[in-house]
Design a protein around this motif. Structure first.
Motif, PDB file in Angstrom:
ATOM      1  N   GLY A  98       1.169  12.154  -4.952  1.00  0.00           N
ATOM      2  CA  GLY A  98       0.245  12.334  -3.848  1.00  0.00           C
ATOM      3  C   GLY A  98      -0.424  11.040  -3.463  1.00  0.00           C
ATOM      4  O   GLY A  98       0.010   9.953  -3.851  1.00  0.00           O
ATOM      5  N   THR A  99      -1.504  11.179  -2.693  1.00  0.00           N
ATOM      6  CA  THR A  99      -2.229  10.001  -2.218  1.00  0.00           C
ATOM      7  C   THR A  99      -3.728  10.226  -2.278  1.00  0.00           C
ATOM      8  O   THR A  99      -4.209  11.354  -2.190  1.00  0.00           O
ATOM      9  N   PHE A 100      -4.442   9.135  -2.431  1.00  0.00           N
ATOM     10  CA  PHE A 100      -5.889   9.103  -2.272  1.00  0.00           C
ATOM     11  C   PHE A 100      -6.125   8.266  -1.030  1.00  0.00           C
ATOM     12  O   PHE A 100      -5.570   7.170  -0.907  1.00  0.00           O
ATOM     13  N   LEU A 101      -6.917   8.774  -0.109  1.00  0.00           N
ATOM     14  CA  LEU A 101      -7.106   8.169   1.209  1.00  0.00           C
ATOM     15  C   LEU A 101      -5.729   8.023   1.847  1.00  0.00           C
ATOM     16  O   LEU A 101      -4.980   8.986   1.908  1.00  0.00           O
ATOM     17  N   ASP A 102      -5.347   6.832   2.272  1.00  0.00           N
ATOM     18  CA  ASP A 102      -4.063   6.668   2.951  1.00  0.00           C
ATOM     19  C   ASP A 102      -2.979   6.096   2.039  1.00  0.00           C
ATOM     20  O   ASP A 102      -1.977   5.574   2.500  1.00  0.00           O
ATOM     21  N   GLY A 103      -3.163   6.203   0.732  1.00  0.00           N
ATOM     22  CA  GLY A 103      -2.164   5.721  -0.208  1.00  0.00           C
ATOM     23  C   GLY A 103      -2.179   4.204  -0.347  1.00  0.00           C
ATOM     24  O   GLY A 103      -2.952   3.508   0.313  1.00  0.00           O
ATOM     25  N   SER A 104      -1.319   3.696  -1.217  1.00  0.00           N
ATOM     26  CA  SER A 104      -1.314   2.262  -1.505  1.00  0.00           C
ATOM     27  C   SER A 104      -0.791   1.428  -0.338  1.00  0.00           C
ATOM     28  O   SER A 104      -1.007   0.229  -0.297  1.00  0.00           O
ATOM     29  N   GLY A 105      -0.126   2.067   0.623  1.00  0.00           N
ATOM     30  CA  GLY A 105       0.323   1.354   1.807  1.00  0.00           C
ATOM     31  C   GLY A 105      -0.833   0.996   2.735  1.00  0.00           C
ATOM     32  O   GLY A 105      -0.720   0.110   3.575  1.00  0.00           O
ATOM     33  N   GLY A 106      -1.976   1.680   2.558  1.00  0.00           N
ATOM     34  CA  GLY A 106      -3.172   1.402   3.344  1.00  0.00           C
ATOM     35  C   GLY A 106      -4.260   0.878   2.435  1.00  0.00           C
ATOM     36  O   GLY A 106      -4.049  -0.048   1.669  1.00  0.00           O
ATOM     37  N   LYS A 107      -5.426   1.520   2.488  1.00  0.00           N
ATOM     38  CA  LYS A 107      -6.560   1.083   1.672  1.00  0.00           C
ATOM     39  C   LYS A 107      -6.794   1.995   0.471  1.00  0.00           C
ATOM     40  O   LYS A 107      -7.788   1.866  -0.223  1.00  0.00           O
ATOM     41  N   GLY A 108      -5.896   2.922   0.230  1.00  0.00           N
ATOM     42  CA  GLY A 108      -6.076   3.899  -0.839  1.00  0.00           C
ATOM     43  C   GLY A 108      -5.189   3.649  -2.042  1.00  0.00           C
ATOM     44  O   GLY A 108      -4.776   2.517  -2.307  1.00  0.00           O
ATOM     45  N   LEU A 109      -4.899   4.731  -2.750  1.00  0.00           N
ATOM     46  CA  LEU A 109      -4.080   4.680  -3.960  1.00  0.00           C
ATOM     47  C   LEU A 109      -2.992   5.733  -3.896  1.00  0.00           C
ATOM     48  O   LEU A 109      -3.147   6.764  -3.246  1.00  0.00           O
ATOM     49  N   ASP A 110      -1.933   5.501  -4.632  1.00  0.00           N
ATOM     50  CA  ASP A 110      -0.901   6.515  -4.823  1.00  0.00           C
ATOM     51  C   ASP A 110      -1.204   7.266  -6.106  1.00  0.00           C
ATOM     52  O   ASP A 110      -1.626   6.664  -7.103  1.00  0.00           O
ATOM     53  N   ILE A 111      -0.994   8.547  -6.080  1.00  0.00           N
ATOM     54  CA  ILE A 111      -1.065   9.370  -7.284  1.00  0.00           C
ATOM     55  C   ILE A 111       0.377   9.487  -7.750  1.00  0.00           C
ATOM     56  O   ILE A 111       1.233  10.014  -7.038  1.00  0.00           O
ATOM     57  N   VAL A 112       0.654   8.937  -8.923  1.00  0.00           N
ATOM     58  CA  VAL A 112       2.038   8.772  -9.368  1.00  0.00           C
ATOM     59  C   VAL A 112       2.432   9.678 -10.521  1.00  0.00           C
ATOM     60  O   VAL A 112       3.599   9.723 -10.892  1.00  0.00           O
TER      61      VAL A 112
END
Length: 177
Positions: A98-112
């Motif tokens: 999943g993702t937190f905020l907009d994921g690691s491609g943006g300003k957030g994090l990926d849930i891995v």
């Protein structure tokens, strides 16, 4: 000032385990059903440059349509500044993504990764060189403790702690509703 909160909350993902038995999906579903609804309460940055910064969050735990997992939507505020917060993670195979905020491609994090065990969920967080985990533990029916940690020199170091209480006025929330 909110950027450290966003970064820390992005670490809202934790370590995972190996393949789980088929009935583990039932355990996961049961856990998530206990944490759906509205959660509010204080948090604090406990390490790093902004150590001691206190904030308050208001989050809705939502059930993803046709998936085992959880979506969080709401905001956290420091003083009069508010920051939207959202995360979605669902089971895919033997773990969570999943993702937190907009994921690691943006300003957030990926849930891995992720694992549910008893009264807690642990999810792994990732953003380029930043690795971390979030542990959410249901201490009582209406009390959720969340710790977000980052990996430093091979060890997980807690950076954010939150104590959320359930808002009893909302019993169940679903993205399908």
């Amino acid at each position: 000032m909110l950027r450290p909160i966003v970064a820390g909350l992005s670490l809202l993902s934790l370590a995972c385990t190996a393949a789980l038995p088929a009935r583990a999906a039932d355990v996961d579903e049961t856990f998530f059903k206990t944490v759906f609804g509205r959660w509010t309460g204080p948090g604090e940055i406990v390490a790093g440059k902004y150590k001691g910064t206190k904030f308050v969050c208001d989050l809705a735990g939502l059930q993803p349509a046709k998936a085992v997992g959880m979506a969080l939507d709401g905001s956290c505020r420091v003083g009069m500044f508010s920051q939207p917060m959202n995360a979605t993670f669902t089971k895919g195979g033997t773990s969570y993504k999943g993702t937190f905020l907009d994921g690691s491609g943006g300003k957030g994090l990926d849930i891995v990764s992720g694992d549910v065990s008893g009264n807690k969920v642990v999810v792994g967080l990732d953003r380029k060189q930043l690795k971390g985990a979030m542990v959410a533990r249901l201490e009582e029916k209406n009390k959720l403790m969340i710790t977000i940690s980052v990996q430093v020199a091979g060890e997980l170091v807690p950076v954010i702690g939150m104590t959320l209480k359930r808002d009893e006025s909302i019993k169940k929330a679903s993205l399908a509703d």
